[in-house]
Design a protein around this motif. Sequence first.
Motif, PDB file in Angstrom:
ATOM      1  N   SER A 183       0.676  -1.018  -0.303  1.00  0.00           N
ATOM      2  CA  SER A 183       0.196  -0.235   0.167  1.00  0.00           C
ATOM      3  C   SER A 183       0.467   1.170  -0.259  1.00  0.00           C
ATOM      4  CB  SER A 183      -1.113  -0.069   1.295  1.00  0.00           C
ATOM      5  OG  SER A 183       0.109  -0.116   2.111  1.00  0.00           O
ATOM      6  N   GLU A 184       1.907   1.050   0.703  1.00  0.00           N
ATOM      7  CA  GLU A 184       2.855   2.175   0.488  1.00  0.00           C
ATOM      8  C   GLU A 184       3.375   3.123  -0.212  1.00  0.00           C
ATOM      9  OE1 GLU A 184       7.488   3.486   2.083  1.00  0.00           O
ATOM     10  OE2 GLU A 184       6.530   2.315   3.268  1.00  0.00           O
ATOM     11  N   THR A 185       3.600   1.673  -1.557  1.00  0.00           N
ATOM     12  CA  THR A 185       4.623   2.018  -3.094  1.00  0.00           C
ATOM     13  C   THR A 185       3.063   2.711  -3.977  1.00  0.00           C
ATOM     14  OG1 THR A 185       5.771   0.012  -2.814  1.00  0.00           O
ATOM     15  CG2 THR A 185       5.345   0.764  -5.529  1.00  0.00           C
ATOM     16  N   LEU A 186       1.923   1.574  -3.761  1.00  0.00           N
ATOM     17  CA  LEU A 186       1.029   2.403  -4.768  1.00  0.00           C
ATOM     18  C   LEU A 186       0.507   3.606  -4.119  1.00  0.00           C
ATOM     19  CD1 LEU A 186      -0.706  -0.834  -4.386  1.00  0.00           C
ATOM     20  CD2 LEU A 186       0.244  -0.172  -5.914  1.00  0.00           C
ATOM     21  N   LYS A 187       0.546   3.944  -2.746  1.00  0.00           N
ATOM     22  CA  LYS A 187       0.212   5.331  -2.372  1.00  0.00           C
ATOM     23  C   LYS A 187       1.024   6.901  -2.607  1.00  0.00           C
ATOM     24  CE  LYS A 187      -2.425   4.207   2.270  1.00  0.00           C
ATOM     25  NZ  LYS A 187      -2.236   4.699   3.281  1.00  0.00           N
ATOM     26  N   GLU A 188       2.539   6.250  -3.017  1.00  0.00           N
ATOM     27  CA  GLU A 188       3.466   7.187  -3.761  1.00  0.00           C
ATOM     28  C   GLU A 188       3.248   7.216  -5.119  1.00  0.00           C
ATOM     29  OE1 GLU A 188       7.395   5.118  -2.575  1.00  0.00           O
ATOM     30  OE2 GLU A 188       7.176   5.638  -0.365  1.00  0.00           O
ATOM     31  N   ILE A 189       2.626   6.382  -5.706  1.00  0.00           N
ATOM     32  CA  ILE A 189       2.301   6.395  -6.903  1.00  0.00           C
ATOM     33  C   ILE A 189       1.338   6.784  -7.091  1.00  0.00           C
ATOM     34  CG2 ILE A 189       1.258   5.068  -9.385  1.00  0.00           C
ATOM     35  CD1 ILE A 189       3.978   2.326  -7.831  1.00  0.00           C
ATOM     36  N   VAL A 190       0.094   7.091  -6.325  1.00  0.00           N
ATOM     37  CA  VAL A 190      -0.971   7.965  -7.158  1.00  0.00           C
ATOM     38  C   VAL A 190      -0.685   9.238  -6.235  1.00  0.00           C
ATOM     39  CG1 VAL A 190      -3.425   7.878  -5.852  1.00  0.00           C
ATOM     40  CG2 VAL A 190      -2.403   5.643  -6.267  1.00  0.00           C
ATOM     41  N   ALA A 191       0.708   9.297  -5.345  1.00  0.00           N
ATOM     42  CA  ALA A 191       0.498  10.865  -4.725  1.00  0.00           C
ATOM     43  C   ALA A 191       1.270  11.312  -6.278  1.00  0.00           C
ATOM     44  CB  ALA A 191       1.133  11.051  -3.547  1.00  0.00           C
ATOM     45  N   ALA A 192       2.560  10.555  -6.499  1.00  0.00           N
ATOM     46  CA  ALA A 192       3.187  11.404  -7.813  1.00  0.00           C
ATOM     47  C   ALA A 192       2.119  11.535  -9.193  1.00  0.00           C
ATOM     48  CB  ALA A 192       4.271   9.921  -8.588  1.00  0.00           C
ATOM     49  N   VAL A 193       1.158  10.601  -9.268  1.00  0.00           N
ATOM     50  CA  VAL A 193       0.291  10.540 -10.490  1.00  0.00           C
ATOM     51  C   VAL A 193      -0.288  12.904 -10.719  1.00  0.00           C
ATOM     52  CG1 VAL A 193      -1.126   9.896 -12.420  1.00  0.00           C
ATOM     53  CG2 VAL A 193       0.663   8.764 -11.924  1.00  0.00           C
ATOM     54  N   ILE A 194      -0.816  12.092  -9.472  1.00  0.00           N
ATOM     55  CA  ILE A 194      -1.598  13.835  -8.756  1.00  0.00           C
ATOM     56  C   ILE A 194      -0.663  14.674  -9.149  1.00  0.00           C
ATOM     57  CG2 ILE A 194      -3.177  14.450  -7.191  1.00  0.00           C
ATOM     58  CD1 ILE A 194      -4.516  12.289  -6.218  1.00  0.00           C
ATOM     59  N   GLU A 195       0.541  15.178  -7.914  1.00  0.00           N
ATOM     60  CA  GLU A 195       1.289  15.950  -8.862  1.00  0.00           C
ATOM     61  C   GLU A 195       1.613  16.644 -10.312  1.00  0.00           C
ATOM     62  OE1 GLU A 195       5.591  16.575  -6.943  1.00  0.00           O
ATOM     63  OE2 GLU A 195       4.654  15.949  -5.320  1.00  0.00           O
ATOM     64  N   ASN A 196       1.698  15.645 -10.759  1.00  0.00           N
ATOM     65  CA  ASN A 196       2.130  15.636 -12.322  1.00  0.00           C
ATOM     66  C   ASN A 196       1.426  15.304 -13.265  1.00  0.00           C
ATOM     67  OD1 ASN A 196       5.267  15.303 -12.531  1.00  0.00           O
ATOM     68  ND2 ASN A 196       4.851  13.896 -10.292  1.00  0.00           N
ATOM     69  N   ARG A 197       0.120  15.569 -12.661  1.00  0.00           N
ATOM     70  CA  ARG A 197      -1.343  15.356 -13.088  1.00  0.00           C
ATOM     71  C   ARG A 197      -1.394  16.199 -14.471  1.00  0.00           C
ATOM     72  NH1 ARG A 197      -3.845  18.399  -9.378  1.00  0.00           N
ATOM     73  NH2 ARG A 197      -4.320  20.530  -9.350  1.00  0.00           N
ATOM     74  N   ILE A 198      -2.030  15.657 -16.216  1.00  0.00           N
ATOM     75  CA  ILE A 198      -2.110  16.800 -16.713  1.00  0.00           C
ATOM     76  C   ILE A 198      -2.576  16.695 -17.696  1.00  0.00           C
ATOM     77  CG2 ILE A 198       0.313  16.255 -17.454  1.00  0.00           C
ATOM     78  CD1 ILE A 198      -0.262  14.128 -19.863  1.00  0.00           C
ATOM     79  N   TRP A 199      -4.352  16.451 -16.946  1.00  0.00           N
ATOM     80  CA  TRP A 199      -5.309  16.396 -17.731  1.00  0.00           C
ATOM     81  C   TRP A 199      -6.268  17.890 -17.326  1.00  0.00           C
ATOM     82  CZ3 TRP A 199      -3.561  12.470 -14.391  1.00  0.00           C
ATOM     83  CH2 TRP A 199      -4.020  12.485 -13.236  1.00  0.00           C
TER      84      TRP A 199
END
Length: 122
Positions: free
Chosen positions: A106-122
Motif C-alpha cells: 500500500s505504501e508503494t501504491l500510495k506513492e505512485i498515486v500521489a506522484a501521478v496526481i502531483e504531475n497530472r496533465i488532465w
Amino acid sequence: MEDANFPVRHRKFSLESKGNKTEIVICSYEDHILVIATQIGAMGTILQARKEEGMSVEPTFSVSVIFGKRDEPMLIATARRLIDHISSFVPWKPLVLSLGLKEHSSETLKEIVAAVIENRIW
C-alpha cells in the motif's frame, strides 16, 4: 519531461519507492488517460476505470482488470483512487492504468498515486 514531437500530451518521470526505481508515464489522449508505472520494464497488470453515469448523488466507478493479476485488490483500489481524482477534472475520460511492479504494498501504491496526481496533465 515532454517531447514536443510526440503528438499526445504526456509527461514522463521517475521516483524511488522502497529501493525500487519506478518509471511513470502519463498520457492524456482525447478520449482517455493512460498511466504506466513500472519497476520491471514491462506493462504488468492493465486495468480500466471509468466513472459511471447514474442517478446517485455520490459518483460510482467501474474498475476492471483487462490483463494480468485479477486477485490483487490493492491494484483495483489504486485505479479507483486515480479515477476518482481524474473524474473531478475530466469526468468523460476513462483511465487505462498499467502497473508493472515488483511488489504491491500500500505504501508503494500510495506513492505512485500521489506522484501521478502531483504531475497530472488532465
